[in-house]
Design a protein around this motif. Sequence first.
Motif, PDB file in Angstrom:
ATOM      1  N   HIS A 164       0.856  -1.182   0.000  1.00  0.00           N
ATOM      2  CA  HIS A 164       0.000   0.000   0.000  1.00  0.00           C
ATOM      3  C   HIS A 164       0.892   1.231   0.000  1.00  0.00           C
ATOM      4  O   HIS A 164       2.027   1.184   0.455  1.00  0.00           O
ATOM      5  N   ASP A 165       0.360   2.358  -0.473  1.00  0.00           N
ATOM      6  CA  ASP A 165       1.150   3.587  -0.515  1.00  0.00           C
ATOM      7  C   ASP A 165       1.780   3.913   0.830  1.00  0.00           C
ATOM      8  O   ASP A 165       2.912   4.333   0.914  1.00  0.00           O
ATOM      9  N   SER A 166       1.024   3.725   1.919  1.00  0.00           N
ATOM     10  CA  SER A 166       1.508   4.126   3.228  1.00  0.00           C
ATOM     11  C   SER A 166       2.633   3.227   3.731  1.00  0.00           C
ATOM     12  O   SER A 166       3.312   3.560   4.683  1.00  0.00           O
ATOM     13  N   ASP A 167       2.824   2.062   3.110  1.00  0.00           N
ATOM     14  CA  ASP A 167       3.848   1.129   3.551  1.00  0.00           C
ATOM     15  C   ASP A 167       5.235   1.482   3.020  1.00  0.00           C
ATOM     16  O   ASP A 167       6.208   0.899   3.454  1.00  0.00           O
ATOM     17  N   ARG A 168       5.317   2.390   2.092  1.00  0.00           N
ATOM     18  CA  ARG A 168       6.595   2.687   1.449  1.00  0.00           C
ATOM     19  C   ARG A 168       6.831   4.192   1.436  1.00  0.00           C
ATOM     20  O   ARG A 168       5.957   4.956   1.073  1.00  0.00           O
ATOM     21  N   ILE A 169       8.017   4.574   1.833  1.00  0.00           N
ATOM     22  CA  ILE A 169       8.434   5.974   1.779  1.00  0.00           C
ATOM     23  C   ILE A 169       9.485   6.077   0.676  1.00  0.00           C
ATOM     24  O   ILE A 169      10.385   5.244   0.599  1.00  0.00           O
ATOM     25  N   VAL A 170       9.362   7.088  -0.164  1.00  0.00           N
ATOM     26  CA  VAL A 170      10.353   7.308  -1.213  1.00  0.00           C
ATOM     27  C   VAL A 170      11.032   8.635  -0.919  1.00  0.00           C
ATOM     28  O   VAL A 170      10.372   9.663  -0.740  1.00  0.00           O
ATOM     29  N   GLN A 171      12.368   8.591  -0.849  1.00  0.00           N
ATOM     30  CA  GLN A 171      13.139   9.780  -0.488  1.00  0.00           C
ATOM     31  C   GLN A 171      14.283  10.023  -1.466  1.00  0.00           C
ATOM     32  O   GLN A 171      14.827   9.095  -2.044  1.00  0.00           O
ATOM     33  N   LEU A 172      14.628  11.297  -1.573  1.00  0.00           N
ATOM     34  CA  LEU A 172      15.805  11.725  -2.310  1.00  0.00           C
ATOM     35  C   LEU A 172      16.684  12.427  -1.276  1.00  0.00           C
ATOM     36  O   LEU A 172      16.225  13.358  -0.613  1.00  0.00           O
ATOM     37  N   THR A 173      17.921  11.958  -1.116  1.00  0.00           N
ATOM     38  CA  THR A 173      18.819  12.496  -0.101  1.00  0.00           C
ATOM     39  C   THR A 173      20.037  13.108  -0.779  1.00  0.00           C
ATOM     40  O   THR A 173      20.612  12.504  -1.688  1.00  0.00           O
ATOM     41  N   ILE A 174      20.437  14.295  -0.317  1.00  0.00           N
ATOM     42  CA  ILE A 174      21.658  14.920  -0.843  1.00  0.00           C
ATOM     43  C   ILE A 174      22.864  14.175  -0.271  1.00  0.00           C
ATOM     44  O   ILE A 174      23.036  14.084   0.940  1.00  0.00           O
ATOM     45  N   ILE A 175      23.686  13.626  -1.164  1.00  0.00           N
ATOM     46  CA  ILE A 175      24.909  12.913  -0.776  1.00  0.00           C
ATOM     47  C   ILE A 175      26.092  13.880  -0.787  1.00  0.00           C
ATOM     48  O   ILE A 175      26.907  13.898   0.118  1.00  0.00           O
ATOM     49  N   HIS A 176      26.179  14.649  -1.856  1.00  0.00           N
ATOM     50  CA  HIS A 176      27.228  15.675  -1.978  1.00  0.00           C
ATOM     51  C   HIS A 176      26.530  16.953  -2.408  1.00  0.00           C
ATOM     52  O   HIS A 176      25.815  16.962  -3.406  1.00  0.00           O
ATOM     53  N   GLY A 177      26.717  18.007  -1.655  1.00  0.00           N
ATOM     54  CA  GLY A 177      26.006  19.244  -1.955  1.00  0.00           C
ATOM     55  C   GLY A 177      26.904  20.449  -1.942  1.00  0.00           C
ATOM     56  O   GLY A 177      28.093  20.365  -2.251  1.00  0.00           O
ATOM     57  N   ASN A 178      26.306  21.572  -1.545  1.00  0.00           N
ATOM     58  CA  ASN A 178      27.017  22.843  -1.462  1.00  0.00           C
ATOM     59  C   ASN A 178      26.511  23.557  -0.214  1.00  0.00           C
ATOM     60  O   ASN A 178      25.394  24.071  -0.202  1.00  0.00           O
ATOM     61  N   ASN A 179      27.333  23.563   0.829  1.00  0.00           N
ATOM     62  CA  ASN A 179      26.923  24.188   2.096  1.00  0.00           C
ATOM     63  C   ASN A 179      26.609  25.673   1.940  1.00  0.00           C
ATOM     64  O   ASN A 179      25.763  26.206   2.650  1.00  0.00           O
ATOM     65  N   ASP A 180      27.274  26.344   1.009  1.00  0.00           N
ATOM     66  CA  ASP A 180      27.070  27.787   0.816  1.00  0.00           C
ATOM     67  C   ASP A 180      25.670  28.104   0.295  1.00  0.00           C
ATOM     68  O   ASP A 180      25.144  29.185   0.537  1.00  0.00           O
ATOM     69  N   THR A 181      25.057  27.173  -0.443  1.00  0.00           N
ATOM     70  CA  THR A 181      23.725  27.432  -1.006  1.00  0.00           C
ATOM     71  C   THR A 181      22.615  26.768  -0.193  1.00  0.00           C
ATOM     72  O   THR A 181      21.437  26.865  -0.544  1.00  0.00           O
ATOM     73  N   GLY A 182      22.980  26.072   0.895  1.00  0.00           N
ATOM     74  CA  GLY A 182      21.979  25.396   1.718  1.00  0.00           C
ATOM     75  C   GLY A 182      21.655  23.990   1.242  1.00  0.00           C
ATOM     76  O   GLY A 182      20.789  23.327   1.808  1.00  0.00           O
ATOM     77  N   ASP A 183      22.327  23.539   0.194  1.00  0.00           N
ATOM     78  CA  ASP A 183      22.127  22.182  -0.322  1.00  0.00           C
ATOM     79  C   ASP A 183      23.092  21.251   0.420  1.00  0.00           C
ATOM     80  O   ASP A 183      24.065  20.765  -0.147  1.00  0.00           O
TER      81      ASP A 183
END
Length: 150
Positions: A12-31
């Motif tokens: 069911h939809d509620s059984d699964r969470i789909v996420q996108l996580t920043i692995i490498h970003g830019n601290n200066d831009t808030g990413d």
Amino acid sequence: MMVLFRKKKESHDSDRIVQLTIIHGNNDTGDIPGKIFNLRCGNNLIGRDSLCEIVLNSETVSRRHANLKVSYDKGKFTVVDLGSANGILIKPSTIIKNEKKPLKSGDEIQIGEILLKLLAIDQDETLRTMTVDVKDFIKEIEEENQKKRE
């Protein structure tokens, strides 16, 4: 004698969470690395535009860079480049420009200088285990059959 039964649970939809996580970003831009975006079923626009579901502030990201489509059972994922200047790098070495590509949980995509990881997380066990005493199980079946005959 004991028997183990394993029953696959319906998804069911509620059984699964789909996420996108920043692995490498830019601290200066808030990413910043570790920042998590929860994805919804359907379209998830990625870009600098504040109307996007996933806002990345880096100048290397187009205003409307990509669309990450999540199927309604949260089992299929497709990334679409929306005509960005730099395209999308799907790790390890696939670059797409003005096209779409299926993804799977665990894939990493690079949008501009930002590296993101797609994860689908099952909240509940996918399998339920049940222990049954065979004698009790046979007795139950016999009782049900007896009731049907009456």
